[in-house]
Motif scaffolding. Sequence first.
Motif, short mmCIF file in Angstrom:
data_model
loop_
_atom_site.label_atom_id
_atom_site.label_comp_id
_atom_site.label_asym_id
_atom_site.label_seq_id
_atom_site.Cartn_x
_atom_site.Cartn_y
_atom_site.Cartn_z
N LEU A 149 1.21 19.69 6.43
CA LEU A 149 -0.17 19.32 6.16
C LEU A 149 -0.15 17.97 5.46
O LEU A 149 0.46 17.81 4.41
N PHE A 150 -0.82 17.00 6.06
CA PHE A 150 -0.86 15.66 5.47
C PHE A 150 -1.83 15.66 4.28
O PHE A 150 -3.02 15.88 4.45
N THR A 151 -1.31 15.42 3.10
CA THR A 151 -2.13 15.45 1.90
C THR A 151 -2.06 14.13 1.13
O THR A 151 -2.46 14.07 -0.03
N HIS A 152 -1.58 13.08 1.77
CA HIS A 152 -1.38 11.83 1.06
C HIS A 152 -1.59 10.65 2.00
O HIS A 152 -1.45 10.77 3.22
N GLU A 153 -1.95 9.51 1.41
CA GLU A 153 -2.14 8.27 2.17
C GLU A 153 -1.22 7.19 1.64
O GLU A 153 -1.09 7.01 0.43
N VAL A 154 -0.58 6.47 2.55
CA VAL A 154 0.30 5.36 2.21
C VAL A 154 -0.24 4.12 2.92
O VAL A 154 -0.90 4.22 3.96
N ILE A 155 0.01 2.95 2.36
CA ILE A 155 -0.44 1.70 2.97
C ILE A 155 0.77 0.82 3.28
O ILE A 155 1.68 0.69 2.46
N LEU A 156 0.76 0.24 4.47
CA LEU A 156 1.79 -0.72 4.85
C LEU A 156 1.16 -2.10 4.94
O LEU A 156 0.17 -2.30 5.65
N VAL A 157 1.73 -3.04 4.20
CA VAL A 157 1.27 -4.43 4.23
C VAL A 157 2.36 -5.28 4.88
O VAL A 157 3.54 -5.16 4.54
N THR A 158 1.95 -6.11 5.85
CA THR A 158 2.89 -6.99 6.54
C THR A 158 2.62 -8.44 6.15
O THR A 158 1.50 -8.92 6.27
N ILE A 159 3.68 -9.11 5.67
CA ILE A 159 3.58 -10.52 5.27
C ILE A 159 4.78 -11.26 5.88
O ILE A 159 5.93 -10.95 5.55
N ASP A 160 4.51 -12.20 6.77
CA ASP A 160 5.59 -12.99 7.39
C ASP A 160 6.69 -12.10 7.97
O ASP A 160 7.90 -12.31 7.72
#
Length: 297
Positions: free
Chosen positions: A112-123
């Motif tokens: 069960l997905f209970t969390h959020e993660v963020i991916l940031v792309t720079i260069d």
Amino acid sequence: MNQSPFDINKYLERIGLGESILNNFQPNWQNLYLITYHQSQTYVYENLTLQLDITNYKLDIDNVFDKLVINKKGGICYELQELIFASLQHLGYKAQRILSEVCSSKNPNYQLFTHEVILVTIDDQFYIVDVGFGANCPRYPLKFRFDKTNDVTLLYGESFQLEVLEDFFRINLKSSKGWVGMMEFEKDKQTGLPLFVNYQQLFENFQEFLFSKKSVRIRDYLIQVGKSTLHGHIEYTCNRKLKTLDRVEFKLGKKVSIKQYNNPDEFIQEAQKEFQVPLEIEQLQKLYNQPPYLGEI
């Protein structure tokens, strides 16, 4: 009640940066580290509000902004992550959402997905941003590659590992006993990167999290109030199932103090005083004495 629209200046003021950072602002890794650090040191993770009333929880940015920035409250991972996600996008970063499953040694097949993660792309470089993983959230972005298992050590010796598996990725935290699983998220087989979701997909998952018939610890019986600190983290935990109340403090990866409480009033009053965040003090006693939901049998 009218909600406050998102305002980047008020957000920056709330996390202690101020509008001056916007002068000649560049969406580079240096500013990403600065923003992530300041949000991690400003906001308290708290899920007491969640356990009091799941029916009134809203995830749109105006409600999140009003709660966290205007009213200076704490929040759960989804709220804290959506706030920094909106801020990073406003500032010109390429940010994408990822749904993740918190690792549980007691139930490895939780699903069960209970969390959020963020991916940031720079260069063409990848940075995981997670300011919502309770008191254990990384104070800085985690720079990872996704083609092989790799790890990164942050300031004061905290180490995190991205473990690359066949169908998913796992982020581990280094402990005295070795690598301990924190969270897992799906792999996009076409790109080799994490599987990204849009807001609608996130919202639908959030609804499943709120109303799933499975027992969910942070929704049903484990109350946590905590935050990252300069050298570690502090966390107040109320386990309604076991009837335990304690405060634990870590510095430089080591447990330096633990305090146990005999009643929920003292517990929540000390948490509010230490973190200077509004909490539903009068409601905890009532909630503490209620039998928690443990899932369908």
